[in-house]
Write a protein that holds these residues in place. Sequence first.
Motif, PDB file in Angstrom:
ATOM      1  N   GLN A  37      50.048  47.443  37.829  1.00  0.00           N
ATOM      2  CA  GLN A  37      50.439  48.874  37.474  1.00  0.00           C
ATOM      3  C   GLN A  37      50.286  49.627  38.748  1.00  0.00           C
ATOM      4  O   GLN A  37      50.839  50.983  38.521  1.00  0.00           O
ATOM      5  N   GLY A  38      49.667  49.584  39.602  1.00  0.00           N
ATOM      6  CA  GLY A  38      49.510  50.209  41.074  1.00  0.00           C
ATOM      7  C   GLY A  38      48.233  51.091  40.816  1.00  0.00           C
ATOM      8  O   GLY A  38      48.187  52.310  41.408  1.00  0.00           O
ATOM      9  N   LYS A  39      47.409  50.807  40.072  1.00  0.00           N
ATOM     10  CA  LYS A  39      46.306  51.883  39.773  1.00  0.00           C
ATOM     11  C   LYS A  39      45.043  51.363  40.703  1.00  0.00           C
ATOM     12  O   LYS A  39      44.018  51.746  40.173  1.00  0.00           O
ATOM     13  N   VAL A  40      45.134  50.733  41.656  1.00  0.00           N
ATOM     14  CA  VAL A  40      44.074  50.314  42.642  1.00  0.00           C
ATOM     15  C   VAL A  40      44.479  51.214  43.836  1.00  0.00           C
ATOM     16  O   VAL A  40      45.478  51.529  44.059  1.00  0.00           O
ATOM     17  N   LYS A  41      43.236  51.327  44.325  1.00  0.00           N
ATOM     18  CA  LYS A  41      43.162  52.174  45.814  1.00  0.00           C
ATOM     19  C   LYS A  41      43.274  51.213  46.992  1.00  0.00           C
ATOM     20  O   LYS A  41      43.570  51.438  48.098  1.00  0.00           O
ATOM     21  N   GLY A  42      43.259  50.122  46.573  1.00  0.00           N
ATOM     22  CA  GLY A  42      43.028  48.943  47.850  1.00  0.00           C
ATOM     23  C   GLY A  42      43.243  47.538  47.118  1.00  0.00           C
ATOM     24  O   GLY A  42      43.003  47.269  46.213  1.00  0.00           O
ATOM     25  N   ILE A  43      43.426  46.561  48.069  1.00  0.00           N
ATOM     26  CA  ILE A  43      43.475  45.296  47.847  1.00  0.00           C
ATOM     27  C   ILE A  43      42.718  44.611  48.968  1.00  0.00           C
ATOM     28  O   ILE A  43      43.090  44.709  50.072  1.00  0.00           O
ATOM     29  N   ARG A  44      42.074  43.474  48.693  1.00  0.00           N
ATOM     30  CA  ARG A  44      41.414  42.710  49.745  1.00  0.00           C
ATOM     31  C   ARG A  44      42.486  41.690  50.337  1.00  0.00           C
ATOM     32  O   ARG A  44      43.355  41.359  49.594  1.00  0.00           O
ATOM     33  N   LEU A  45      42.388  41.653  51.684  1.00  0.00           N
ATOM     34  CA  LEU A  45      43.501  40.891  52.053  1.00  0.00           C
ATOM     35  C   LEU A  45      43.331  39.393  51.631  1.00  0.00           C
ATOM     36  O   LEU A  45      44.045  38.722  51.670  1.00  0.00           O
TER      37      LEU A  45
END
Length: 70
Positions: A37-45
């Motif tokens: 949903q795009g509701k995160v501020k980041g994603i771990r590589l």
Amino acid sequence: MPIVIQLDVMLALRKVKSKDLAVAIGITEANLSLLKQGKVKGIRLATLDAICDYLDCQPGDLLVREAQIA
């Protein structure tokens, strides 16, 4: 947000269920849903790498930058 996550598109193209991806990469379905949903501020590589490995794609297939209107 100028970066759009197109994980749902890639899941549909690969005919993979969210539940199967979540189990395979070791995250909860709830966190995967937030990511879709795009509701995160980041994603771990490491998470991005695991998703790309499972779906046989590149990060650029999942992350798209939208043009900003000035």
